[in-house]
Design an enzyme around this catalytic site. Structure first.
Site, PDB file in Angstrom:
ATOM      1  N   GLN A  14       0.720  -1.063  -0.039  1.00  0.00           N
ATOM      2  CA  GLN A  14      -0.091  -0.144  -0.125  1.00  0.00           C
ATOM      3  C   GLN A  14       1.205   1.327  -0.123  1.00  0.00           C
ATOM      4  O   GLN A  14       0.621   2.107  -0.754  1.00  0.00           O
ATOM      5  CB  GLN A  14      -1.054   0.232   1.319  1.00  0.00           C
ATOM      6  CG  GLN A  14      -1.553   0.770   1.436  1.00  0.00           C
ATOM      7  CD  GLN A  14      -2.349   1.725   2.288  1.00  0.00           C
ATOM      8  OE1 GLN A  14      -2.119   1.182   2.951  1.00  0.00           O
ATOM      9  NE2 GLN A  14      -3.282   1.930   2.654  1.00  0.00           N
ATOM     10  N   LEU A  15       2.104   1.405   1.182  1.00  0.00           N
ATOM     11  CA  LEU A  15       3.214   2.581   1.285  1.00  0.00           C
ATOM     12  C   LEU A  15       4.015   2.046  -0.355  1.00  0.00           C
ATOM     13  O   LEU A  15       3.904   3.488  -0.801  1.00  0.00           O
ATOM     14  CB  LEU A  15       2.893   2.737   2.224  1.00  0.00           C
ATOM     15  CG  LEU A  15       4.518   3.692   2.560  1.00  0.00           C
ATOM     16  CD1 LEU A  15       3.799   5.161   2.298  1.00  0.00           C
ATOM     17  CD2 LEU A  15       5.580   3.621   3.809  1.00  0.00           C
ATOM     18  N   TYR A 141       2.567  -8.615  15.274  1.00  0.00           N
ATOM     19  CA  TYR A 141       2.477  -7.457  14.624  1.00  0.00           C
ATOM     20  C   TYR A 141       3.145  -6.383  15.505  1.00  0.00           C
ATOM     21  O   TYR A 141       4.344  -5.964  15.351  1.00  0.00           O
ATOM     22  CB  TYR A 141       1.504  -6.871  13.234  1.00  0.00           C
ATOM     23  CG  TYR A 141       1.709  -5.738  12.908  1.00  0.00           C
ATOM     24  CD1 TYR A 141       2.569  -5.610  11.586  1.00  0.00           C
ATOM     25  CD2 TYR A 141       1.130  -4.628  12.912  1.00  0.00           C
ATOM     26  CE1 TYR A 141       2.845  -4.499  10.989  1.00  0.00           C
ATOM     27  CE2 TYR A 141       1.753  -3.280  12.367  1.00  0.00           C
ATOM     28  CZ  TYR A 141       2.294  -3.342  11.469  1.00  0.00           C
ATOM     29  OH  TYR A 141       2.619  -2.042  11.120  1.00  0.00           O
TER      30      TYR A 141
HETATM   31  C1  AKB Z   1      -2.134  -2.003   9.958  1.00  0.00           C
HETATM   32  O1  AKB Z   1      -3.669  -1.598  10.684  1.00  0.00           O
HETATM   33  O2  AKB Z   1      -1.956  -2.854  10.979  1.00  0.00           O
HETATM   34  C2  AKB Z   1      -1.508  -0.892  10.163  1.00  0.00           C
HETATM   35  C3  AKB Z   1      -0.744  -0.367  11.077  1.00  0.00           C
HETATM   36  C4  AKB Z   1      -1.371   0.324  11.746  1.00  0.00           C
HETATM   37  O3  AKB Z   1       0.692  -0.523  11.559  1.00  0.00           O
HETATM   38  N1  AKB Z   1      -2.333  -0.381   9.175  1.00  0.00           N
END
Ligand code: AKB
Length: 318
Positions: A14-15, A141
């Protein structure tokens, strides 16, 4: 800028795909090597297929093209990451460490590594996460980004590797689709409006999250990579703020231009993730160290998103 040679890893994201074009415009197409694990027909020239899990593939390109700056954007994001926790950890950490090691050994002068609002967790006051708020991420994440921030500081302290970083809010742009994130709704909602479809939103109507318009995110990235090394006082990652918005606020703004647009709310695990993130970010450090200031608000963003997507879908349908 003339002598810089740039490698973008994750140019299809996306980026990545918007940043790649911006870097090509600033540095010249011949000086920007784009890469991703899958080919991209849009970037015919200066594109290399690289699997960032393979150290040698990164090293070969960096050597062959005498790369001086790497933007490493590839990662599995928050929502998808919760479905494959161990794979997400393995991938996000290994790709990042491969990049840092290549950069260290081949003396790459600057590296950009994105962090995220996902580094914050439940313990943080939702109303304002400061630069030094405790990092207690609730997703794999987020854990990988928080670890990444510590690794950046380690590489800087031990090896003087100049890694720069921003804690991005959710990014909203018309050029590309996000994938696997909790904030993806903020892009998808505009697509549904333009397609005259009802949008099913995975978050509660009043869940406020930090968001940023794509042009601001790109400008912030380019700005932080340009400022003198000595101005950088944060060697983990800078809080970056722009808007703080909920789905209902975006929907209401869209309805000013598309009055019949409807949203239904049906939450899933992404609501649980969003509930652990701050709704607002305090970016005083970025403002002080490199005069950061966002330009776009909800009204401007909505007008741009709807106009640009309308053009896009008209083209596709003709
Ligand atoms: C996500 O939603 O995981 C990403 C972020 C905010 O890092 N867009």
């Amino acid at each position: 800028m003339g002598r810089d040679k740039i490698l973008v890893i994750g140019a299809n994201g996306q980026l990545g795909c918007v940043l790649s074009v911006a870097l090509q415009e600033s540095f010249g197409k011949e000086n920007v090597i784009l890469s991703d694990i899958k080919p991209n027909p849009f970037f015919e020239s200066h594109f290399k297929q690289i699997d960032a899990m393979d150290y040698n593939q990164i090293e070969d390109v960096v050597k062959k093209h005498s790369i001086t700056q790497i933007y490493h954007l590839a990662a599995i994001l928050s929502a998808k990451g919760e479905r494959y926790p161990l794979r997400t950890w393995e991938l996000n950490m290994k790709m990042m460490l491969n990049v840092f090691e290549v950069a260290r050994k081949l003396r790459v002068s600057k590296v950009f590594f994105p962090s995220s609002i996902a580094v914050f967790g439940k313990n943080v006051a939702r109303s304002k996460a400061t630069q030094s708020s405790l990092l207690n991420p609730a997703t794999v994440y987020g854990i990988s980004k928080a670890a990444g921030e510590n690794w950046m500081k380690y590489y800087f302290d031990q090896y003087r590797l100049d890694v720069r970083s921003l804690r991005y809010p959710g990014i909203v742009g018309y050029e590309s689709m996000p994938g696997g994130g909790t904030t993806d709704y903020a892009v998808e909602i505009y697509h549904s409006a333009v397609k005259n479809e009802k949008y099913i939103c995975c978050l509660n109507p009043d869940t406020k999250l930090p968001l940023i318009y794509m042009d601001d995110a790109i400008r912030a990235t380019i700005e932080i990579m340009q400022i003198p090394k000595d101005n950088i006082s944060v060697r983990t990652s800078y809080n970056l703020a722009s808007m703080s918005l909920s789905p209902i606020e975006i929907a209401t703004e869209i309805q000013k231009l598309y009055p019949s647009f409807k949203v239904e709310y049906s939450t899933d695990h992404r609501q649980d993730i969003a509930a652990t993130w701050p709704s607002e970010i305090d970016d005083q450090k970025a403002r002080k160290d490199w005069n950061w200031q966002s330009k776009y608000d909800l009204n401007q963003m909505t007008k741009l998103m709807l106009n640009q997507l309308k053009k896009k879908y008209k083209k596709i349908n003709n």
